[in-house]
Structures are given as C-alpha cells and as structure tokens.
Enzyme design. Structure first.
Site, mmCIF file in Angstrom:
data_model
loop_
_atom_site.group_PDB
_atom_site.id
_atom_site.type_symbol
_atom_site.label_atom_id
_atom_site.label_comp_id
_atom_site.label_asym_id
_atom_site.label_seq_id
_atom_site.Cartn_x
_atom_site.Cartn_y
_atom_site.Cartn_z
ATOM 1 N N HIS A 121 -21.715 -74.475 49.713
ATOM 2 C CA HIS A 121 -21.755 -75.806 49.108
ATOM 3 C C HIS A 121 -20.658 -76.694 49.669
ATOM 4 C CE1 HIS A 121 -21.929 -78.800 45.766
ATOM 5 N NE2 HIS A 121 -23.205 -78.561 45.924
ATOM 6 N N HIS A 129 -26.153 -84.498 49.535
ATOM 7 C CA HIS A 129 -26.277 -85.257 48.284
ATOM 8 C C HIS A 129 -26.601 -86.705 48.636
ATOM 9 C CE1 HIS A 129 -23.760 -81.787 47.444
ATOM 10 N NE2 HIS A 129 -24.373 -81.760 46.285
ATOM 11 N N HIS A 140 -30.666 -77.676 47.372
ATOM 12 C CA HIS A 140 -30.184 -76.810 46.294
ATOM 13 C C HIS A 140 -31.210 -75.751 45.912
ATOM 14 C CE1 HIS A 140 -27.298 -80.138 46.088
ATOM 15 N NE2 HIS A 140 -26.460 -79.233 45.633
ATOM 16 N N HIS A 195 -27.005 -84.820 36.420
ATOM 17 C CA HIS A 195 -26.434 -83.799 37.295
ATOM 18 C C HIS A 195 -24.928 -83.990 37.516
ATOM 19 C CE1 HIS A 195 -25.089 -83.176 41.506
ATOM 20 N NE2 HIS A 195 -25.320 -81.921 41.163
ATOM 21 N N HIS A 214 -21.395 -81.686 36.090
ATOM 22 C CA HIS A 214 -20.297 -81.229 36.951
ATOM 23 C C HIS A 214 -18.946 -81.684 36.397
ATOM 24 C CE1 HIS A 214 -21.833 -79.460 40.755
ATOM 25 N NE2 HIS A 214 -22.926 -80.158 40.512
ATOM 26 N N PHE A 234 -17.334 -81.099 44.847
ATOM 27 C CA PHE A 234 -18.324 -80.315 45.591
ATOM 28 C C PHE A 234 -17.703 -79.157 46.374
ATOM 29 C CE2 PHE A 234 -21.171 -84.303 45.775
ATOM 30 C CZ PHE A 234 -21.799 -83.933 44.603
ATOM 31 N N HIS A 240 -27.627 -75.714 38.433
ATOM 32 C CA HIS A 240 -28.589 -76.158 39.443
ATOM 33 C C HIS A 240 -29.967 -75.556 39.253
ATOM 34 C CE1 HIS A 240 -27.196 -79.277 42.041
ATOM 35 N NE2 HIS A 240 -25.978 -78.881 41.680
#
Ligand code: C2O
Length: 605
Positions: free
Chosen positions: A198, A219, A228, A353, A357, A374, A387
């Site tokens: 990632h 992204h 993902h 999303h 995080h 990230f 995810h």
C-alpha cells in the site's frame, strides 16, 4: 440509467437538531505553505508540462492547445502521441487506423516499473522518506500475466462483528496474521511487506512502467476500487495458504471479514482486535469503544449515539444513492497512462472511506499512523477489514456495464501466494465470484432512508442576500456560500434518467500533506440552525488523507475535483424548478487551507 439494485425497503426517518456539530476550520492562514499569500489562492497551474514538451519533440512544432482538449486541459493529440510511445509504434504512421477512435487517444495505466522503485515519502510536507519497495525474489522484477485459478467452492466474507465473536473463526484469523508476522522480514508475504504494498502504490515509490518520471497513484481515480480488490485478493490467498500449511484451514472456508460500518451493529471498532496478532498500538485510543463517525473531521463532535448512527446512515445514503447514479461518479475519474495528476475520487472513496481511515489512526502520531496515512495504513489488520467493506459496496453498486477499455486494461503487479510476480488487469476482478469469494448478504438500512429538510423556504436561491455570497476563487477559512445557475431546470423523468445533473466543484487546491476535508450542502438557509450530515441538504464531502499525491517533487497544494449528483437531492429538496442552486461549503478538520477555484454544472450519461 444504471440504478442501484433494490432490496427489501426499510424506511428510516431522521430529524435531529445539529447545532453542536458545526465545525469551523481550526487552522489559521499562517498554516499555508509559505509560497501562498494569505487571502489569495494560487491560480496558475501547468498540467502535464512534461508531456507537452514531448509533443514538440515528436512533431517539430507545437500542437494547437485547444484542439480536442478534454477537461483535464490535456489535448487528445497528446494522449495519442503518448499511446504511440506506449505501443512502441514510433509516430503517427503505425497507428493511423486508431485516429478516429477517441478512446484510442489514451492508454491504460501500465502498472508500476518495479526496477525503478525508490523510497516513498510519508507526506509531501516533510518529505520524510520511507522504504517500502517490494523485496526481490529471483533474478528479475518482470511480472508475468496472472492466470486466474478456477474455484469450485466460493468462500464467504462475513461481517467482522459476527465473525470475530465466533471463537473458531477468531482463532483462525489470529493464527493467519500471526503466521504472516512471523515470516522473515524480507519475505514478500511478511505482514509488513504486505503493508508496504500500500505504501509503495500510494506514497510515491513507483513510476508508471514506460515513463521515466511519472508517478503512480491508485487513489483519487477509477483505479481505487480495482486496486484494492486485487490487493485484498492476494492478501487473502496468502493467509489461506499459510493456514493450510499450518493445518488450520482444512475445511477451506477461511475468508477475510468485512468491517460492516454501514449498519448500526457494525459501527464500533470490530471486536477482539485489541490483543494478539490483530492488535495494533497505533490507533486512536479515544475511539476504541465509541460509535464511528463516518463524517469524521479529525475532531470529535460528541453526538448522542443514536444521532451519530442516523447521520452515518445519511452519509451512506448520500454516497451510495445520490452520488453513485453513474459509474464514474462512483468509481472516480478517468486516469490514464502518463497522467501526472489524478482526476478525483469517487463517492465512497471520498466519504466514508477516508473518514474511517482518519477515525482509526492515532491523532497523536506525527503522520496519523497507522490508518491515517497511506504509507502505514496496511500495518493495522483492521485495514483489510475496512477495505473488504469498501469492496463489498462495489459489489452492491455493480459497475459491470462500464466498459471503457483504458479502465478495463489498467494493470497492477503483486506477488501471488506462490511468490510469483504477476500482473493483473482491472477487467478480471469485476466479478468477485471469479475470484473465489462473495459477501454475506446483510441489511442496507441506508438504502431507502428518508431525511428531513432543515430549510423551510422554497426557491432559496432567488431570495438569498447577494452580499453574503462568495466569489471564486474561494479560500475556505469558514463556511462559504455561492450560487450556481442551472443550464436546465424542470427536467422530465426521462431526461433525468438519461443524464445526471452533476455539480463539479474544482479545481480544488489542497494540501496533500495534511488531512483536509469540507462538506457540501445544497440550499441550506443561512438563517436556520446549521445543517449537518443527517439532513436532506447534505450533499457530499471532499476529503483527503495525508499522502504523496503525484510525481511533482515540491510540496505544493495539489489539485482535484469533487463531483456531486444533484438529481435526487433536488427532488428531495423540492428544488427541481429553481433557476439556480445555493451551495454552501463547510471546511472541517485539523487540515490546512483549501482553495476552491470554480464550480459548474455538467450533465453526465
Ligand atoms: Cu488505499 Cu483506504 O486506502
């Protein structure tokens, strides 16, 4: 129109006062990078400069910059030349037959060049390097096309709040992660190496294959869901293999759980994650037992639990129903080979999303580790469950009719469970049953949610006091309101079916080194208690986690766009006959300033 598949209707009504939840941007102007003068947004930008130079080289002259320009400001001719480079056709001749096919002017993102992998950086603001390139196995870092196995039996991914209280399942999952963590540090299946995948794809460790200096970012575009999905697929296959070798998955049923944060029972941190191999110390300790805020701004707002749950369902409704009526609204913008910046997030990527995080990452860590950045997100086992839920939402908002070639053919590279370096395409991951799994059916209480309008007036745009309106560019230091004229009004049902009325906000300049977010409201009356995400006026959120956004070296604000579907919200607000819409942007978070350059209405098929 590609509409959401309907399930059993549960209708919920939301009506809450929300005065306590208004959040004003906390950072003063002084927190802007020093090259931005207070009160002024940067207005000039040069996109794809690198590419325009190559046009000149190939043809000995400038291209007409206006010819065939798409909305990214790049020319079709540019895309065409770049495709030639990619195909190795050496100029116009070899590819002349492609010239009348508009999609031929672009090319699919070619995946990473592993041979030039370099340090990623934790944030554009500090430039602090982090090593996360994949370890080399064997002689060369050249991937081979992946052969999908055939699956005789499908595995079921279950909701984490149920799976993790099942002792047998919990034992297996813990054991699998423990085995991963116990592998040699440089083994591609080691848990940290899996997390580094990632980091490498998201914080700037890779150049796109075939491009010397163009970064790869998965992204902020239509690569988000497929990248993902493949990433979790291989992670799960590796876990299964380790468990089988260990004799712990003999019945062949193990699959990842999904953090079902879109139903009330799943809105807390998944159970039994705070010990053993599922534990990660770098989580926000204040959130360990609270109801998640799917609109989390970086600051707690202390709503009563039942109200928080309803606002979460409201956000889900906005994103999955209002803002996902067209594939590109849901998936994110088109991103092609050689693009030096990304076009914009799809609805779910942006919210919730990003907020999940940020809600999980430790607020006292320099980069909001682990989930809040990230580069480190994959180091927390909850990442894969988060995810899996994002992935499940993609199965609900099925995009199988979306057939743009440059999306279908985009590539990623992974180590499979047998340590083979393989390349995979977007086209092959669209059906999870072909990947050997599906998601347990669970209720969708957000799907038919009815929300209450906070405003009472009709035709708000016509009555607004012009002195209260902002003009572009807008540097968001507090709430800002502006009017957008609608090219068409009172559209018939079939016109609406045919085309979504889309509010495009942007270019948005923002600091990609910080957590940045603002909410968008439609027709919010300024003389009523401020709306929040529970209300029918809530239209969507722009949000970005700290990361490295593109291949430019300097720490500068980055550019993106937010697209919001207006068909449904204007129906809900009874504003379909209005000449204009009133838009209010509410900045939130501990992030730094955001500059909104423009906004307009477009129609999307
Ligand atoms: Cu690749 Cu949730 O981020």
């Amino acid at each position: 129109m590609a509409s959401l598949p309907l399930t059993t209707a549960t209708t919920t009504t939301v009506a809450y006062s929300s005065s306590s939840s208004t959040i004003i941007l906390s950072s003063p102007l002084s927190s802007w990078p020093s090259f931005v003068k207070p009160g002024q947004c940067l207005t000039t930008r040069k996109r794809n400069h690198r590419f325009q130079v190559s046009c000149k080289n190939m043809h000995g002259g400038d291209q007409n910059p206006k010819a065939g320009s798409n909305n990214d400001g790049e020319t079709f001719q540019g895309k065409f030349d770049r495709r030639n480079v990619l195909l190795g056709l050496g100029g116009l001749y070899g590819a002349a037959n492609l010239i009348y096919d508009p999609s031929a002017f672009a090319a699919p993102v070619p995946g990473p060049d592993l041979t030039t992998c370099h340090n990623a950086i934790k944030s554009t603001n500090t430039g602090e390097p982090v090593a996360c390139c994949p370890p080399q196995v064997g002689q060369e870092m050249i991937p081979l096309p992946y052969d999908l196995p055939t699956f005789t039996k499908l595995r079921t991914r279950r909701p984490a709040h149920e799976a993790l209280v099942d002792p047998d399942y919990l034992k297996k999952f813990r054991r699998g992660i423990e085995l991963m963590k116990g592998l040699p540090a440089d083994h591609p299946h080691n848990f940290m190496q899996q997390a580094n995948i990632h980091c490498a794809y998201c914080n700037g460790a890779y150049y796109q294959a075939g491009f010397k200096d163009v970064g790869l970012q998965v992204h902020f575009s239509w690569l988000f869901f497929p990248f993902h999905r493949w990433y979790l697929y291989f992670f799960e296959r590796i876990l299964i293999k380790l468990l089988q070798e260990d004799g712990s998955d003999n019945d062949g049923t193990f699959a990842l759980p999904f953090w079902n944060w879109d139903v009330p029972d799943g809105m807390r941190f998944p159970p039994n994650m705070h010990s053993g191999s599922l534990y990660d110390p770098l989580r926000d300790s204040k959130h360990i037992s609270s109801i998640i805020d799917l609109g989390y701004s970086g600051e707690d707002v202390d709503k009563p639990d039942d109200q928080q749950i309803q606002c979460n369902l409201s956000i889900m409704h906005t994103q999955m129903v209002n803002n996902s009526s067209r594939p590109l609204l849901f998936l994110g913008g088109r991103y092609y080979a050689g693009d030096t910046s990304t076009p914009g997030q799809g609805s779910i990527e942006s919210t919730p999303h990003n907020q999940v995080h940020t809600w999980v990452g430790a607020r006292d860590q320099p980069y909001h580790e682990d989930l809040g950045n990230f580069y480190s997100a994959g180091r927390d086992p909850v990442f894969y469950m988060h995810h899996a839920n994002v992935d499940r939402l993609w199965t609900i908002r099925n995009t199988n009719k979306f057939m743009e070639r440059d999306w279908l053919n985009a590539l990623f590279v992974f180590y499979d469970e047998d340590l083979k370096l393989v390349s995979v395409k977007v086209r092959d991951c669209r059906d999870t049953t072909k990947l050997g799994y599906f998601y347990e059916e669970v209720p969708r209480p957000w799907e038919h949610l009815k929300r209450v309008r906070r405003g009472k007036k009709s035709n708000i745009a016509a009555t607004v006091d012009p002195s209260k309106l902002s003009t572009f560019p807008i540097l968001l230091t507090g709430s800002s309101t502006f009017l957008i004229n609608r090219p068409k009004k009172s559209r018939t049902p079939s016109e609406k079916e045919e085309q979504e009325e889309v509010l495009v906000i942007g270019p948005i300049e923002f600091d990609s080194g910080a957590y940045v977010a603002f909410e968008v409201y439609v027709n919010e009356e300024d003389d009523v208690v401020k709306s929040d995400t529970c209300d029918a006026e809530y239209a969507g959120t722009f949000a970005s986690l700290p990361h490295k956004h593109d291949s430019t070296k300097k720490s500068r604000p980055k550019i993106s766009y937010l697209r919001i579907g207006l068909n449904k919200i204007l129906e809900d607000l009874k504003a379909e006959d209005d000449d204009a819409v009133l838009i209010t942007l509410k900045p939130q978070s501990t992030g730094k300033g955001v500059c909104v350059q423009d906004a307009k209405i477009e129609y999307m098929n």
